[in-house]
Design an enzyme around this catalytic site. Structure first.
Site, mmCIF file in Angstrom:
data_model
loop_
_atom_site.group_PDB
_atom_site.id
_atom_site.type_symbol
_atom_site.label_atom_id
_atom_site.label_comp_id
_atom_site.label_asym_id
_atom_site.label_seq_id
_atom_site.Cartn_x
_atom_site.Cartn_y
_atom_site.Cartn_z
ATOM 1 N N LYS A 153 1.063 -1.501 0.163
ATOM 2 C CA LYS A 153 -0.139 0.072 0.271
ATOM 3 C C LYS A 153 0.913 1.349 -0.147
ATOM 4 C CE LYS A 153 -1.465 -1.978 3.639
ATOM 5 N NZ LYS A 153 -2.004 -3.152 3.291
ATOM 6 N N ILE A 154 1.455 1.376 1.051
ATOM 7 C CA ILE A 154 2.381 2.643 1.402
ATOM 8 C C ILE A 154 3.825 2.267 -0.189
ATOM 9 C CG2 ILE A 154 4.188 3.865 3.021
ATOM 10 C CD1 ILE A 154 2.798 1.871 4.699
ATOM 11 N N ASP A 173 10.393 -6.872 -4.823
ATOM 12 C CA ASP A 173 8.679 -7.000 -4.144
ATOM 13 C C ASP A 173 9.376 -8.621 -4.419
ATOM 14 O OD1 ASP A 173 6.740 -8.501 -2.792
ATOM 15 O OD2 ASP A 173 6.301 -5.872 -2.819
ATOM 16 N N CYS A 201 9.267 -2.796 2.874
ATOM 17 C CA CYS A 201 8.773 -4.378 2.938
ATOM 18 C C CYS A 201 8.424 -4.131 4.626
ATOM 19 C CB CYS A 201 9.470 -4.559 1.884
ATOM 20 S SG CYS A 201 12.069 -4.146 3.038
ATOM 21 N N PRO A 202 8.073 -5.045 5.290
ATOM 22 C CA PRO A 202 7.590 -5.161 6.880
ATOM 23 C C PRO A 202 9.105 -6.199 7.076
ATOM 24 C CG PRO A 202 6.391 -6.769 5.597
ATOM 25 C CD PRO A 202 7.482 -6.329 4.261
ATOM 26 N N THR A 228 11.770 4.362 5.504
ATOM 27 C CA THR A 228 9.872 4.722 7.044
ATOM 28 C C THR A 228 9.463 3.393 7.489
ATOM 29 O OG1 THR A 228 8.547 4.679 4.724
ATOM 30 C CG2 THR A 228 9.929 7.125 5.902
ATOM 31 N N SER A 229 10.027 1.795 7.417
ATOM 32 C CA SER A 229 9.513 1.036 7.143
ATOM 33 C C SER A 229 9.913 0.683 9.125
ATOM 34 C CB SER A 229 9.830 -0.305 6.436
ATOM 35 O OG SER A 229 9.443 0.617 5.911
ATOM 36 N N ARG A 230 10.743 -0.276 8.865
ATOM 37 C CA ARG A 230 11.619 -0.446 10.436
ATOM 38 C C ARG A 230 12.638 -0.113 10.273
ATOM 39 N NH1 ARG A 230 7.331 0.684 11.733
ATOM 40 N NH2 ARG A 230 5.234 -1.224 12.741
ATOM 41 N N ASP A 254 13.266 7.631 9.603
ATOM 42 C CA ASP A 254 11.854 7.634 10.201
ATOM 43 C C ASP A 254 12.492 6.465 11.310
ATOM 44 O OD1 ASP A 254 9.271 8.943 11.223
ATOM 45 O OD2 ASP A 254 8.164 7.150 10.558
ATOM 46 N N GLU A 259 15.359 1.720 18.340
ATOM 47 C CA GLU A 259 14.912 2.966 18.500
ATOM 48 C C GLU A 259 13.682 2.806 19.709
ATOM 49 O OE1 GLU A 259 12.355 2.879 14.827
ATOM 50 O OE2 GLU A 259 10.476 2.437 16.323
ATOM 51 N N HIS A 291 10.243 7.954 14.737
ATOM 52 C CA HIS A 291 8.677 6.832 13.769
ATOM 53 C C HIS A 291 7.497 7.457 13.781
ATOM 54 C CE1 HIS A 291 7.579 2.654 13.526
ATOM 55 N NE2 HIS A 291 6.662 3.213 13.637
HETATM 56 P P1 NAI Z 1 1.842 -3.803 3.126
HETATM 57 O O1 NAI Z 1 1.485 -5.107 3.455
HETATM 58 O O2 NAI Z 1 0.853 -3.378 2.207
HETATM 59 O O3 NAI Z 1 3.313 -4.007 1.576
HETATM 60 C C1 NAI Z 1 4.033 -4.343 2.099
HETATM 61 C C2 NAI Z 1 5.047 -5.021 0.828
HETATM 62 O O4 NAI Z 1 6.209 -5.651 1.197
HETATM 63 C C3 NAI Z 1 4.464 -6.389 -0.098
HETATM 64 O O5 NAI Z 1 3.760 -6.227 -1.304
HETATM 65 C C4 NAI Z 1 5.351 -7.965 0.331
HETATM 66 O O6 NAI Z 1 5.370 -7.994 -0.885
HETATM 67 C C5 NAI Z 1 6.927 -6.904 0.629
HETATM 68 N N1 NAI Z 1 7.791 -7.529 0.893
HETATM 69 C C6 NAI Z 1 7.363 -8.609 1.348
HETATM 70 N N2 NAI Z 1 8.766 -9.564 1.761
HETATM 71 C C7 NAI Z 1 9.623 -8.498 0.874
HETATM 72 C C8 NAI Z 1 10.931 -8.980 0.685
HETATM 73 N N3 NAI Z 1 11.364 -9.694 1.414
HETATM 74 N N4 NAI Z 1 11.840 -7.962 0.098
HETATM 75 C C9 NAI Z 1 11.267 -6.798 -0.804
HETATM 76 N N5 NAI Z 1 9.343 -6.695 -0.340
HETATM 77 C C10 NAI Z 1 8.766 -7.456 0.539
HETATM 78 O O7 NAI Z 1 2.215 -3.002 4.168
HETATM 79 P P2 NAI Z 1 2.679 -0.939 3.884
HETATM 80 O O8 NAI Z 1 0.934 -1.086 4.794
HETATM 81 O O9 NAI Z 1 3.040 -0.389 2.520
HETATM 82 O O10 NAI Z 1 3.406 -0.467 5.249
HETATM 83 C C11 NAI Z 1 5.321 -1.020 4.903
HETATM 84 C C12 NAI Z 1 6.070 -1.387 5.704
HETATM 85 O O11 NAI Z 1 6.043 -0.183 6.472
HETATM 86 C C13 NAI Z 1 4.980 -1.624 7.263
HETATM 87 O O12 NAI Z 1 5.545 -3.075 7.593
HETATM 88 C C14 NAI Z 1 5.242 -1.034 8.177
HETATM 89 O O13 NAI Z 1 7.048 -1.383 8.953
HETATM 90 C C15 NAI Z 1 6.074 0.135 8.107
HETATM 91 N N6 NAI Z 1 4.999 1.448 8.493
HETATM 92 C C16 NAI Z 1 5.715 2.170 8.932
HETATM 93 C C17 NAI Z 1 4.788 3.176 9.723
HETATM 94 C C18 NAI Z 1 5.742 4.738 10.160
HETATM 95 O O14 NAI Z 1 5.011 5.818 10.471
HETATM 96 N N7 NAI Z 1 6.664 4.687 10.139
HETATM 97 C C19 NAI Z 1 3.257 3.859 9.396
HETATM 98 C C20 NAI Z 1 2.917 2.134 8.604
HETATM 99 C C21 NAI Z 1 3.789 1.117 8.488
#
Ligand code: NAI
Length: 328
Positions: A153-154, A173, A201-202, A228-230, A254, A259, A291
């Site tokens: 999504k992001i 991906d 990615c997560p 901005t992920s983890r 971020d 952290e 974050h």
């Molecule tokens: P999502 O689940 O919609 O997308 C994650 C994507 O990563 C999927 O397309 C998945 O196939 C892909 N993925 C899985 N394993 C992978 C790998 N080994 N290599 C590359 N891609 C891979 O998640 P969304 O909503 O897009 O969020 C992404 C991340 O953003 C979350 O996991 C979270 O860690 C982080 N996040 C950070 C926030 C912040 O405030 N900084 C707030 C919300 C989310």
């Protein structure tokens, strides 16, 4: 009325949860993070609410269950901080899978723009009546290649923003999105070709330190990296070394590997013991935000509404559409 222990409460959480209708739920707000040592405060509660830096290991899960808690509602999307196996069969876990991908994608671009055009340095200069622009040269994003790791999504929204800037986008991906105009490449090709790399990615076993020393050595000289992920997607020590060697041109972070004991709190009067973070924060070509990519009014409203809905569904016996379990 079901009592719900709300951990790691910040004023903005409380504001949005209090103004969201929450019939049948009584939130008890605590500032402590949820850990094995603090789970006991949930005594008498049937539910708990937690966030990204709470440490929900097997001991914390058991502590909640001993208190009578039957459901843990994460007010976030990620759940890498939960021992799902320990929770299995004892504690239902729900989350907010999608509260505002725009918030995070827009913050990602904000970090990139600020870093590249050195707005953080310009801001400090002009506040001191220093109107020199020496050393503030950036580059056009137009025509540059953004490498996006994770096109969920992001990632997809960030790709749209990059395309709006006239950038070329390549992505990696293992589960490519279908029907979208995205050029997928291998991770190695992405590292080699990208001027800017952004992580969406997560955090999982397969992505832990996806940016490590080897990856950094494959990248273009002067690459910008935005995370901005983890935090643990990047080996922070390897990144620091690459920045010191001028191999990485800039980093917008971020999130940070270590952290959990620092972010969201005010340590402005303390000596930070984390040398890697101290050095990163002091570099002119690094911007650290704590974050906060999710922190918009829209996201906070959605987080509160979905979390309340998750809890009400559980206590009313309705199906849990946002449940997570060890199998997923
Ligand atoms: P999502 O689940 O919609 O997308 C994650 C994507 O990563 C999927 O397309 C998945 O196939 C892909 N993925 C899985 N394993 C992978 C790998 N080994 N290599 C590359 N891609 C891979 O998640 P969304 O909503 O897009 O969020 C992404 C991340 O953003 C979350 O996991 C979270 O860690 C982080 N996040 C950070 C926030 C912040 O405030 N900084 C707030 C919300 C989310």
């Amino acid at each position: 009325m079901k009592k719900i222990a709300f951990f790691d409460t910040k004023p903005y959480d409380r504001e949005y949860f209090e103004k969201t209708a929450h019939d049948g739920l009584h939130f008890k707000f605590y500032v402590n993070k949820l850990t094995a040592d603090t789970a006991f405060v949930a005594a008498g509660c049937e539910g708990a609410v937690a966030f990204v830096n709470d440490r929900i290991d097997a001991e914390a899960v058991n502590g909640l269950c001993d208190c009578g808690v039957r459901i843990l509602a994460m007010r976030c999307a990620g759940y890498n901080n939960i021992d799902l196996k320990a929770a299995s069969g004892k504690l239902k876990i729900v989350r907010v899978p999608n509260y505002s991908p725009y918030a995070v994608a827009e913050h990602t671009m904000a970090l990139l723009l600020c870093l590249n055009r050195k707005l953080h340095r310009a801001y400090n200069r002009t506040r001191d009546y220093n109107f020199s622009i020496n050393g503030l040269t950036g580059f056009d994003l137009f025509g540059k290649t953004a490498g996006v790791i994770g096109t969920g999504k992001i990632g997809q929204i960030f790709i749209g923003i990059c395309k709006g800037f006239g950038m070329n986008v390549i992505a990696y991906d293992p589960y490519p999105a279908e029907g979208l105009d995205i050029e997928y490449v291998t991770k190695e090709e992405l590292f080699r070709r990208s001027d800017i790399i952004s992580l969406h990615c997560p955090l999982a076993e397969s992505t832990y330190h996806i940016i490590d020393q080897d990856a950094l050595e494959e990248m273009k000289h002067g690459v910008f990296i935005i995370n901005t992920s983890r935090g643990a997607l990047i080996d922070a020590e390897a990144l620091l070394k690459a920045l010191k060697d001028y191999r990485v041109g800039g980093a917008g972070l971020d999130v940070y590997e270590e952290e959990s004991e620092l972010f969201f709190e005010d340590f402005s009067g303390s000596v930070i013991q984390d040398d890697v973070l101290s050095l990163l924060v002091n570099m002119p070509n690094v911007i650290v935000t704590s974050h906060q990519a999710f922190l918009t009014n829209e996201a906070l409203k959605n987080i509160a509404e979905v979390t309340v809905g998750n809890l009400q569904d559980f206590f009313s016996g309705r199906p849990l559409k946002n449940e997570i379990s060890a199998r997923k």
